[in-house]
Motif scaffolding. Structure first.
Motif, mmCIF file in Angstrom:
data_model
loop_
_atom_site.group_PDB
_atom_site.id
_atom_site.type_symbol
_atom_site.label_atom_id
_atom_site.label_comp_id
_atom_site.label_asym_id
_atom_site.label_seq_id
_atom_site.Cartn_x
_atom_site.Cartn_y
_atom_site.Cartn_z
ATOM 1 N N ILE A 114 89.225 70.150 -2.775
ATOM 2 C CA ILE A 114 88.537 69.327 -3.768
ATOM 3 C C ILE A 114 88.786 67.850 -3.477
ATOM 4 N N LEU A 115 90.034 67.520 -3.175
ATOM 5 C CA LEU A 115 90.377 66.126 -2.898
ATOM 6 C C LEU A 115 89.841 65.658 -1.544
ATOM 7 N N SER A 116 89.944 66.496 -0.531
ATOM 8 C CA SER A 116 89.571 66.094 0.824
ATOM 9 C C SER A 116 88.067 65.998 1.018
ATOM 10 N N TYR A 117 87.359 67.004 0.557
ATOM 11 C CA TYR A 117 85.922 67.068 0.807
ATOM 12 C C TYR A 117 85.078 66.561 -0.359
ATOM 13 N N LYS A 118 85.730 66.169 -1.449
ATOM 14 C CA LYS A 118 85.036 65.668 -2.640
ATOM 15 C C LYS A 118 83.992 66.661 -3.134
ATOM 16 N N VAL A 119 84.383 67.920 -3.189
ATOM 17 C CA VAL A 119 83.473 68.955 -3.666
ATOM 18 C C VAL A 119 83.800 69.295 -5.117
ATOM 19 N N VAL A 120 82.859 69.888 -5.796
ATOM 20 C CA VAL A 120 83.110 70.331 -7.163
ATOM 21 C C VAL A 120 83.961 71.594 -7.123
ATOM 22 N N ALA A 121 84.650 71.862 -8.203
ATOM 23 C CA ALA A 121 85.579 72.991 -8.253
ATOM 24 C C ALA A 121 84.875 74.328 -8.053
ATOM 25 N N ASP A 126 83.551 80.650 -2.899
ATOM 26 C CA ASP A 126 83.068 81.492 -1.802
ATOM 27 C C ASP A 126 84.148 81.875 -0.803
ATOM 28 N N TYR A 127 84.942 80.899 -0.369
ATOM 29 C CA TYR A 127 85.916 81.170 0.683
ATOM 30 C C TYR A 127 87.286 81.556 0.134
ATOM 31 N N ILE A 128 87.772 80.803 -0.810
ATOM 32 C CA ILE A 128 89.147 81.009 -1.303
ATOM 33 C C ILE A 128 89.204 82.076 -2.383
ATOM 34 N N ARG A 129 88.078 82.395 -2.990
ATOM 35 C CA ARG A 129 87.988 83.408 -4.051
ATOM 36 C C ARG A 129 88.774 82.985 -5.292
ATOM 37 N N ILE A 130 88.486 81.789 -5.748
ATOM 38 C CA ILE A 130 89.168 81.241 -6.910
ATOM 39 C C ILE A 130 88.105 80.666 -7.847
ATOM 40 N N GLY A 131 88.253 80.901 -9.133
ATOM 41 C CA GLY A 131 87.271 80.443 -10.105
ATOM 42 C C GLY A 131 87.370 78.956 -10.379
ATOM 43 N N GLU A 132 86.343 78.432 -11.014
ATOM 44 C CA GLU A 132 86.259 77.000 -11.279
ATOM 45 C C GLU A 132 87.390 76.507 -12.172
ATOM 46 N N SER A 133 87.663 77.223 -13.263
ATOM 47 C CA SER A 133 88.703 76.755 -14.196
ATOM 48 C C SER A 133 90.084 76.780 -13.548
#
Length: 164
Positions: A114-121, A126-133
């Motif tokens: 999130i910090l490196s690529y400035k992507v939304v949570a 897709d890759y890490i299999r972790i939800g937004e919250s």
């Protein structure tokens, strides 16, 4: 006239204020009526992440690791170990059904992406299999831990020797 040192101090103060304000507004979690549960196979996300970058013979080389994480793997693991020792949030736990939760590697990698690529949570699922919250919680815990652990040494204001 605004100096570089003044801007740096204002930026640090703003960051700390934002992180502290998010801690005060915590809500109790739980099931939300009408929300759909997504079975993410979290363990597969950890296995893929580990096999790709952290195994004895990883899929991607050290050069690729550096290009994607902007640091060497030993530094990444040093930060992960320090955060895991400092904040119990990053320790992998079992729920009441004895199912393992997210690994510290997944939580830290989501925060770093999130910090490196400035992507939304939401884009990390897709890759890490972790939800937004959980990605947002991981980011908050990661930033707080980084400030508490490494702040006195690395987030200090530059000295006159540093500037020279």
């Amino acid at each position: 006239m605004v100096t570089l040192l003044g801007v740096y101090e204002i930026n640090n103060a703003s960051m700390i204020q934002i992180l502290q304000s998010t801690d005060r507004s915590k809500k109790r979690g739980g099931s939300v009526v009408g929300h759909k549960y997504i079975r993410r196979d979290r363990w597969k996300g950890h296995e893929r992440l580990f096999a790709d970058y952290f195994a004895a013979n990883p899929v991607y080389s050290l050069v690729t690791f550096w290009r994607r994480f902007r640091m060497r793997r030993p530094l990444y693991l040093r930060i992960l170990n320090a955060i895991e020792a400092h904040d119990p949030y990053f320790v992998q736990k079992q729920n009441v059904a004895h199912i393992l939760g997210l690994s510290p590697l997944q939580k830290m990698t989501s925060a770093m992406r999130i910090l490196s690529y400035k992507v939304v949570a939401d884009a990390i699922d897709d890759y890490i299999r972790i939800g937004e919250s959980i990605a947002i919680q991981s980011l908050q815990h990661f930033c707080n831990s980084m400030i508490e652990i490494f702040g006195p040494e690395y987030l200090r204001s530059p000295t006159s020797i540093d500037i020279a």
